[in-house]
Design a protein around this motif. Structure first.
Motif, PDB file in Angstrom:
ATOM      1  N   GLN A 277       0.828  -1.204   0.000  1.00  0.00           N
ATOM      2  CA  GLN A 277       0.000   0.000   0.000  1.00  0.00           C
ATOM      3  C   GLN A 277       0.863   1.256   0.000  1.00  0.00           C
ATOM      4  O   GLN A 277       0.557   2.220  -0.712  1.00  0.00           O
ATOM      5  CB  GLN A 277      -0.932  -0.007   1.211  1.00  0.00           C
ATOM      6  N   ARG A 278       1.933   1.246   0.783  1.00  0.00           N
ATOM      7  CA  ARG A 278       2.843   2.399   0.801  1.00  0.00           C
ATOM      8  C   ARG A 278       3.492   2.612  -0.561  1.00  0.00           C
ATOM      9  O   ARG A 278       3.601   3.738  -1.044  1.00  0.00           O
ATOM     10  CB  ARG A 278       3.925   2.197   1.865  1.00  0.00           C
ATOM     11  N   LYS A 279       3.946   1.514  -1.174  1.00  0.00           N
ATOM     12  CA  LYS A 279       4.574   1.614  -2.503  1.00  0.00           C
ATOM     13  C   LYS A 279       3.598   2.180  -3.527  1.00  0.00           C
ATOM     14  O   LYS A 279       3.955   3.036  -4.343  1.00  0.00           O
ATOM     15  CB  LYS A 279       5.058   0.246  -2.967  1.00  0.00           C
ATOM     16  N   LEU A 280       2.357   1.683  -3.510  1.00  0.00           N
ATOM     17  CA  LEU A 280       1.358   2.179  -4.451  1.00  0.00           C
ATOM     18  C   LEU A 280       1.074   3.659  -4.238  1.00  0.00           C
ATOM     19  O   LEU A 280       0.936   4.422  -5.194  1.00  0.00           O
ATOM     20  CB  LEU A 280       0.061   1.373  -4.331  1.00  0.00           C
ATOM     21  N   TYR A 281       0.987   4.056  -2.986  1.00  0.00           N
ATOM     22  CA  TYR A 281       0.754   5.469  -2.697  1.00  0.00           C
ATOM     23  C   TYR A 281       1.913   6.323  -3.200  1.00  0.00           C
ATOM     24  O   TYR A 281       1.702   7.339  -3.871  1.00  0.00           O
ATOM     25  CB  TYR A 281       0.542   5.682  -1.194  1.00  0.00           C
ATOM     26  N   GLN A 282       3.136   5.925  -2.876  1.00  0.00           N
ATOM     27  CA  GLN A 282       4.305   6.679  -3.319  1.00  0.00           C
ATOM     28  C   GLN A 282       4.371   6.738  -4.843  1.00  0.00           C
ATOM     29  O   GLN A 282       4.663   7.778  -5.424  1.00  0.00           O
ATOM     30  CB  GLN A 282       5.588   6.062  -2.753  1.00  0.00           C
TER      31      GLN A 282
ATOM     32  N   SER B 267       1.892   6.498  -6.951  1.00  0.00           N
ATOM     33  CA  SER B 267       0.828   7.365  -7.474  1.00  0.00           C
ATOM     34  C   SER B 267       1.166   8.844  -7.304  1.00  0.00           C
ATOM     35  O   SER B 267       0.768   9.666  -8.123  1.00  0.00           O
ATOM     36  CB  SER B 267      -0.504   7.042  -6.802  1.00  0.00           C
ATOM     37  N   GLN B 268       1.879   9.176  -6.242  1.00  0.00           N
ATOM     38  CA  GLN B 268       2.280  10.565  -6.029  1.00  0.00           C
ATOM     39  C   GLN B 268       3.397  10.984  -6.985  1.00  0.00           C
ATOM     40  O   GLN B 268       3.378  12.089  -7.518  1.00  0.00           O
ATOM     41  CB  GLN B 268       2.745  10.774  -4.582  1.00  0.00           C
ATOM     42  N   ASN B 269       4.344  10.091  -7.201  1.00  0.00           N
ATOM     43  CA  ASN B 269       5.495  10.403  -8.046  1.00  0.00           C
ATOM     44  C   ASN B 269       5.200  10.286  -9.544  1.00  0.00           C
ATOM     45  O   ASN B 269       5.784  11.009 -10.351  1.00  0.00           O
ATOM     46  CB  ASN B 269       6.674   9.499  -7.696  1.00  0.00           C
ATOM     47  N   TYR B 270       4.319   9.372  -9.923  1.00  0.00           N
ATOM     48  CA  TYR B 270       4.022   9.104 -11.337  1.00  0.00           C
ATOM     49  C   TYR B 270       2.509   9.003 -11.543  1.00  0.00           C
ATOM     50  O   TYR B 270       1.980   7.929 -11.821  1.00  0.00           O
ATOM     51  CB  TYR B 270       4.686   7.799 -11.786  1.00  0.00           C
ATOM     52  N   PRO B 271       1.783  10.110 -11.438  1.00  0.00           N
ATOM     53  CA  PRO B 271       0.320  10.052 -11.475  1.00  0.00           C
ATOM     54  C   PRO B 271      -0.279   9.577 -12.800  1.00  0.00           C
ATOM     55  O   PRO B 271      -1.413   9.110 -12.815  1.00  0.00           O
ATOM     56  CB  PRO B 271      -0.105  11.489 -11.155  1.00  0.00           C
ATOM     57  N   THR B 272       0.455   9.655 -13.891  1.00  0.00           N
ATOM     58  CA  THR B 272      -0.111   9.247 -15.177  1.00  0.00           C
ATOM     59  C   THR B 272       0.363   7.867 -15.630  1.00  0.00           C
ATOM     60  O   THR B 272      -0.037   7.402 -16.701  1.00  0.00           O
ATOM     61  CB  THR B 272       0.247  10.270 -16.272  1.00  0.00           C
ATOM     62  N   GLU B 273       1.198   7.224 -14.844  1.00  0.00           N
ATOM     63  CA  GLU B 273       1.747   5.919 -15.229  1.00  0.00           C
ATOM     64  C   GLU B 273       0.788   4.778 -14.894  1.00  0.00           C
ATOM     65  O   GLU B 273      -0.003   4.863 -13.967  1.00  0.00           O
ATOM     66  CB  GLU B 273       3.071   5.662 -14.504  1.00  0.00           C
ATOM     67  N   ALA B 274       0.905   3.698 -15.640  1.00  0.00           N
ATOM     68  CA  ALA B 274       0.114   2.497 -15.378  1.00  0.00           C
ATOM     69  C   ALA B 274       0.775   1.690 -14.262  1.00  0.00           C
ATOM     70  O   ALA B 274       1.986   1.750 -14.057  1.00  0.00           O
ATOM     71  CB  ALA B 274       0.029   1.651 -16.640  1.00  0.00           C
ATOM     72  N   TYR B 275      -0.020   0.919 -13.556  1.00  0.00           N
ATOM     73  CA  TYR B 275       0.484   0.057 -12.488  1.00  0.00           C
ATOM     74  C   TYR B 275       0.702  -1.340 -13.052  1.00  0.00           C
ATOM     75  O   TYR B 275      -0.167  -2.198 -12.989  1.00  0.00           O
ATOM     76  CB  TYR B 275      -0.504   0.009 -11.326  1.00  0.00           C
ATOM     77  N   ARG B 276       1.877  -1.577 -13.569  1.00  0.00           N
ATOM     78  CA  ARG B 276       2.173  -2.848 -14.233  1.00  0.00           C
ATOM     79  C   ARG B 276       2.191  -4.031 -13.267  1.00  0.00           C
ATOM     80  O   ARG B 276       1.918  -5.136 -13.635  1.00  0.00           O
ATOM     81  CB  ARG B 276       3.497  -2.746 -14.963  1.00  0.00           C
ATOM     82  N   GLU B 277       2.545  -3.783 -12.029  1.00  0.00           N
ATOM     83  CA  GLU B 277       2.649  -4.852 -11.044  1.00  0.00           C
ATOM     84  C   GLU B 277       1.374  -5.064 -10.237  1.00  0.00           C
ATOM     85  O   GLU B 277       1.327  -5.946  -9.394  1.00  0.00           O
ATOM     86  CB  GLU B 277       3.805  -4.569 -10.071  1.00  0.00           C
TER      87      GLU B 277
END
Length: 75
Positions: A16-21, A23-33
């Motif tokens: 959850q922390r990784k996903l939050y970080q 999303s903050q750093n790369y708001p337009t990127e896809a979540y491949r993992e």
């Protein structure tokens, strides 16, 4: 709390922390993992524990099955 539960809980919090970080750093990127994290056994065990222990555990889901009936059938 047993060790497996503690380890699963810690792993989920870390994801959850990784996903939050991310999303903050790369708001337009896809979540491949994301699919790998969602289907990881640690996440599924933690999700089951939360569902099986919450107030609505005796309320059937959309499939008409309760957490208790799953426990009886599967163990």
């Amino acid at each position: 709390m047993d060790l497996v539960h503690q380890a699963d809980h810690a792993w989920v919090l870390n994801v959850q922390r990784k996903l939050y970080q991310w999303s903050q750093n790369y708001p337009t990127e896809a979540y491949r993992e994301l699919w790998n994290w969602l289907t990881d056994l640690r996440n599924l065990r933690e999700a089951w524990r939360r569902v099986a222990q919450n107030k609505g555990k005796r309320t059937p889901g959309i499939d008409g099955i309760t957490a208790g009936s799953i426990r009886q059938r599967i163990g």
